[in-house]
Design a protein around this motif. Structure first.
Motif: not given
Lengths: 369, 369, 369, 369
Positions: B258, B273, A269, A262, B170, B271, B262, B260, A264
Motif C-alpha cells: 500500500x 494513491x 488490506x 485503513x 503509508x 490524495x 494525503x 499513499x 493493513x
C-alpha cells in the motif's frame, strides 16, 4: 388484483418502542427523527425542547400532537407516559450527564449521543446512575451497527487480511462558527477529538476488538484563530494495541472533510472511505488477487442503531455499546490530551480479552449470525 | 510520402551523457537500464558487476559489447573511459559509501540509489568526498522528479488546498525472504524504514518544502519471525513541521503493498494513491466543489530522474536532490530509531527557509516554469 | 558481493529477430521503437523513411548507424540484409498493400499496422501475396495480446459472467487537423471507423470468439466542418452475433477521448475502461458479490505484440492475428458503411466455430496455458 | 439551553398535500411510503389494497388508522376524503388506465408510475380523461427530479461538453420469476423495454431536451426460457436526434444489474454510473483537464418527485413530466418494437423545440434557478 407484494415487516405502532427525543437540533431533525419514523422497532413518542413553538411545528410535521412536546423543565412529567420507554439524548456534551441522571430517576432507558460525556469521571457517573436505577445506558456509536463496519471487522478478525500490523484513520472537517457550543470547552469537553476524532478511536478499537496499551499525541491550537480560543484545532494520536499493532489517527476542525479507516495486514488490506459519513460508506478489500468492493443492500445507520436499543429495552440484555464502552473512550481521550500536554507517552490500564466493554451483538442485515 | 511525423527529440548517441551502472540487480535490469536506454540525455555506457558472464549477457541484450563490462575490482579502470561521465550506484546500502568514494577518486559524478547510506555520519562522509573531488553527488529520489508529485507540491504550496494542517503517508509491503540483504542490519542500515518508509519521509518533506522539528516513533519487531532478527518489521512515526503541521506515517515489511500520501488543508485535500509505485501513480484533488483527477501525459520516472542528473553533469549546477538531501533524511531516520528505542520525542536541528537542502529545480513535463 | 540479482531474460542481440521499421511517424518514434528495443525476442535492425536526415538522427539516438537507414525507393535492397527477418509497416493505410507486396517479393515477413488496408478486396490481395511468397502476414492488433483483454475474454468464455447477452463498446477521440492523411478518403479508407472504431469491432469479435451475422449502422458527417469533407465524423453500429447476442458500438473523431468495452452476462459483467489506450488499461469484474479489479504485472503492449511476431517467424506457425483476421474486419466495415448508406440491415457471411480467422495462441504473461 | 438548531422546514401536517397510495407492493412499502412520510409537501393519507388485513398492518406501522385503508372496490369512496388531494398509482401497468380514469372521475389528481400505460393509445386515453376532468396527470419519472440528472443535463445543454455527438445508455437487470406480472404481455405491455429500458429512453430525451427522429432496434427472445414466453429478454435500440446526434441503448431482464448514461461531446464527456438506481447515483465529468465528480448533498429521489407533484396540485401548473411526456415514450417504444419486428428503421413524428412535452421546471436542491 393478482399482485402479492413482498411484505416489509415493520411492526404495528402498538408494539414499537416509544422514545422521547431530548434536544431538537439539526441531527435530531434531519437524521434521527426521520430514521426512527421508518425504523422497525422504535417510534418517536415525545419531543423535549427549549422552544415549544418550534417543537410543536415539528410535532405536526411528524404526526405527533402538541401534547407530545415537553419543555426541559417538565422533563420529569415523562415519567407518566407509559408509551415512552426510553429517551434519546441529543444535547451538548456537558448536558449528557444531567439528563441521563434525570432519565434514570424517572425509570427511562437512555440512549445517549457520543461522546458519552465530557471526561471519564463524568461518564462513569452516568454508568453508575443508570446501573443504580436499573435502566439501560447505551452510547450512540452508530458506526458499530452498520454492515460496512462489521464487514471490515469480520475481514480483520476472520483472518482475511492475514496477521494485522498497522491501522490508520482520519476524521477531519471544517468548523467555521466560533460561537457554536462545540468550540466551548465547558460545553463540549474538547474540540475535534471528542466530536469527530472519537469515530476513529472508537472504530479502531471496534475492528480489532482489543484495547490500546499506550498512547502518544500531539495537538495544534493556533493562537490567532477565534475558533480555537478554548479547544484544539487538530490532534494526531498514535495507539499501541496488544501484539505490537500500531494505529495512527488524525482529527481536525480545520481541514477539508475526509473520513478514512485503513487496516493493513500481511495478506491484504481494508479501506473504508468515506468511513464515517451518514450515507455513502464504501469498503474496498485488497489482496494479491486485486481489489473487491463488497455489495450491501441500502440501510439507514441511525435506524439500525435505534432498533438495537429498542430490542435491548424489550429483552433486557446489555446493548452492544453500553455506557462502559463510552467511558473507555473517555479514558483514552483523557490520556491523549495528557500526552499532548506533556509530550510523553501515556500508559493505559490493560484490559484483556475481546470486546471487553461490549454487550449483546447486534443483528446486522446480510450478516450470518 | 506526405507523412511528416511529430519528431521526438532524443539526442544523437554522441551527445548523450554516458553512465556506468554499478550493480546488476532486478532494479537495474528491469527498470533503470530500459529507462536510460530510452531517456533523452543519458545512455548506458558500461556495466559493473560481480558476475562477468551475466554482465556480458546483459551487454549483448542491451547493445553493449563485452568490453563495456567491468568487475568490481576493476572499477578504477573506468577512469580512462572518456565516454563514462558518471556512475549510477545500485548496490546494497552499506556499499554506497565505498563506491561513491571510489567514483569520486576517479573523477566520476555519482547518482546513488536511496537511502544514500546506512546512517547520517556515513552519508555525510559521501557528501564530503564528492565535494572534495569536485564531482556531483545526487540522491536518486525518483519521486521528486515526477509530474504527479510536483502537481501535489504545487497544490500544497500554491494555496489550492488552503492552509495545510495535517499529512498522512503509508508505504508498506511484504518481504518474504529472510536471507535478502535487506534484512541484514549491517548491509541495509535498517529494515523497512530506510527502504520504503523513506519514500514517505522524503516526500512529506518535499511537498511542504520545510524541515521537521521533532519526531516521535514506535516500532514493532516480532521475536519469533526469522525475517526480523536484525531489523524492524514495522515503524509508525509522527513528525511536527513548522507552523504546527503534523504528519503521520506508517511503514512495514509485513503488510500488503500500500502506498499513499494525503495532504489535508482547510479548503481541500490531495490524495496520491498509489503514491510511490514505478507506474500508475494517481492524484485526486478534493475541495467543496467535488473531486478532480488531473491528467498527465505518460512518462518514465527513472528516465526523468536520470535526465536531470545528465543535465546537471553538463551545466554543473547542483542537482535538485543532492547528497545533502539524503543526509537530512538519514538524520531524521536516526532520530526515528532513537525515539522508538527510548519512547521519547526527539528534537531535530532547525532549518529555516524553503527547500533547505535542494538544488536546481528539475524540468517537469507539462509544468509551467 | 553477496548480491545475486533476479535475472531478466532478454536474449542476446545475435538471437533477437531483426525488424525493419517502415515509416517513422509518431507511433514508430514514441511507441514502437522504444518497445521493440526492450522486447525479449525482437530488435530494430533498420529504418525506412522518406527523410534520410531525420532517419539518421533516429538511428544515432537509437544506437543504429547511418547504414541502417533506407529511403523508400531503396526498400528492395533490404533483401540482402540477412539480419532483417521482417518488416513492420507503419504507413498511411493506402500504402499498406504496396509495401506488403514489396516485402513479400523480397522474402520478408510482414507485420502490418491496423487497419490492414482500405477495404476487404485490397486486404485480401495482401493475404494472397504473402501466401504466394511463403511469408507471414500479421495484423498488428495490439489489444489481442494484452493480459487485460485476455482476462476479459477468459471471463466471458470461461463462464464467469454466466450466459452472455449484450456488449457495448466506445472508442471516440477528437481529431483537429483537417489536413492529416486520416481525413483523406483515398489514403485512410474511411474516418474514425477504420482507425479507432476498428478497436471496438475487433475486440468485440475477440472476446466472443465468434463472427457477427448482420450489422446495422448510422453515421454523421457534418457538411460545414472542413475536417469531414471526405470521411465521416461519427458512426454508431449494432452487430448481431450467434445466439442472439447483440453488441452496440460508437466511434467518432469529434468526441472527447473515451474508450470502453462492456460485456453483460446473466451472472456478472466485465468493464474495461480505458479499454484501448497504450497504457493504464483497467478491468473491473462485477457479480452479485460486488466488484473486483484483477491485478496484473506491468507490461508493454507493443512489446508483447512484436514478441509474438518474432516467435512466429522462428517457429513458422500462423500468428494469432494473421492477415485473414484483418480481412474479416474489413468485410464487416464495408458492410457497416453499406448499412449507413442504405439505412438497411446488411447480412454477413456466416462463419461457424471459434476463432475462425485466428492462429497460434499468444503467450500472455500471468496466464495459465 | 444555548442550542439553536438549524431548523429543517417540513410543513405542518395540516398543510401537507394528502395522497392515497393505490397498490401496496414492494415499491410502495419500501420506497414510496417512507419517502412521502419524510417529504416536505406531501403526506400519506390513505392506502388502497386488495388485502385489507395487510393494509391495516401497514397503516398501524405508518401511523395511519384502519379507516385509512380501502379495498379496490371501494376506491370511489375516496371522493369524500377532503384530505386526499391526489392518488399515486403503483399497480401493474395494465391497470394504470383504469385507475387513472376512476381517479379522474372522482376529481383526484393522479401521479402514475412509469410506464404510463401499455401502449401509446392507452396512454393517450389517460391524458384525455384527466384533461376532461380538470385534474393533473403526472408520470412518475423519478430521474427527471434528481440533482444528478439535472447536473448532467446542465452540462450537456450549458455547453460544458462542447458540441454533443453521441450518447450511450444501459439499463439491464435479472428477473428470475417466470410468474411475475412483469413477464405477462397483457399486464406489462412488454418486457424489460417498458420497465427498465424506459429509463434510458426517457433520460436520453431529457438530457438533450429534443425528440428522436427515427429508431432502429433488435430484440432477443429465447424460445427455451420459461420467463420469456410472452415478452422479450433483451432489446438494443438506436435513436437519431436532431443534428445527427445518435444514441445507443441496451436493456435486458437477463443480464447482471448495470445502469449507465454516457454523453460524448467534442470537449468533454459525462458519465452517470450507476445512472438509475434509487440511491448511490454518481456523475463524473471528464475534459482535457482531467476528471471531476460534483458533490451533492444527500436527497431522497422519491421525495423530490412527490414534492413536485404536491406543489403542482397547489399551484395548478403543469407538472414537469405530465401525461404527455409518458405518451411520447410509449410512441417511441411502440416504434422500437415495430423496428425489431420488421428489421427496418421506423421514422418518428417530428417535434421541434426544447422540452416539447414538459411543464413547469422542478426545484432542484443546490441548483441555481
Amino acid at each position: 388484483m393478482p399482485l402479492k407484494p413482498d411484505l416489509p415487516e415493520p411492526e404495528s405502532a402498538e408494539r414499537r418502542v416509544g422514545l422521547a427525543i431530548v434536544g431538537l437540533g439539526k441531527l435530531s431533525a434531519e437524521e434521527l427523527i426521520p430514521a426512527i419514523r421508518t425504523s422497525k422497532h422504535a417510534r418517536v413518542a415525545a419531543l423535549v425542547t427549549s422552544d415549544l413553538e418550534e417543537g410543536r411545528a415539528f410535532a405536526r410535521a411528524f404526526d405527533l400532537t402538541d401534547e407530545d412536546v415537553y419543555a426541559y423543565e417538565d422533563f420529569e412529567t415523562l415519567k407518566d407516559r407509559q408509551d415512552v420507554d426510553g429517551v434519546y439524548i441529543v444535547l451538548p456534551n456537558s448536558l449528557h450527564r444531567e439528563y441521563t441522571e434525570r432519565a434514570a430517576r424517572i425509570g427511562k432507558h437512555v440512549l445517549c449521543e457520543k461522546p458519552l460525556s465530557v471526561d471519564a469521571a463524568d461518564a462513569q457517573a452516568m454508568v453508575d446512575a443508570c446501573r443504580a436505577a436499573g435502566v439501560h445506558l447505551m452510547t450512540a456509536y452508530r458506526c458499530q451497527y452498520t454492515p460496512h463496519h462489521w464487514a471490515t471487522r469480520d475481514a480483520v478478525q476472520g483472518g482475511k487480511l492475514g496477521s494485522i500490523k498497522l491501522l490508520d484513520s482520519i476524521h477531519v472537517q471544517v468548523e467555521t462558527d466560533p460561537e457554536t457550543w462545540r468550540m466551548k470547552l465547558d460545553l463540549a469537553g474538547g474540540g475535534p477529538l471528542p466530536d469527530v476524532g472519537l469515530y476513529s478511536l472508537n472504530i479502531l478499537r471496534f475492528v480489532l476488538g482489543t484495547e490500546p496499551e499506550w498512547v502518544f499525541a500531539a495537538l495544534r491550537q493556533p493562537t490567532n484563530d477565534p475558533r480555537f480560543r478554548e479547544v484544539e484545532e487538530s490532534v494526531s494520536f498514535m495507539l499501541s494495541f496488544p501484539g505490537g499493532i500500531i494505529a495512527n489517527a488524525l482529527t481536525s476542525y480545520g481541514a477539508h472533510k475526509t473520513t478514512t479507516l485503513r487496516v493493513l495486514g500481511e495478506e491484504g488490506s481494508a479501506l473504508m472511505e468515506p468511513a464515517f459519513t451518514y450515507t455513502g460508506l464504501s469498503l474496498t478489500l485488497t489482496d494479491k488477487s486485486g481489489q473487491s468492493i463488497p455489495a450491501f443492500d441500502s440501510y439507514d445507520q441511525f435506524g439500525l442503531e435505534v432498533d438495537h436499543f429498542a430490542q435491548r429495552i424489550r429483552d433486557g440484555k446489555t446493548p452492544w455499546t453500553p455506557g462502559e464502552e463510552g467511558v473507555q473512550d473517555h479514558r483514552i481521550m483523557d490520556a491523549i490530551y495528557q500526552s499532548a500536554r506533556t509530550g510523553q507517552v501515556v500508559q493505559l490500564e490493560k484490559h484483556a480479552g475481546q470486546d471487553a466493554f461490549r454487550g449483546e451483538k447486534p443483528e446486522i442485515p446480510g450478516q450470518q449470525s
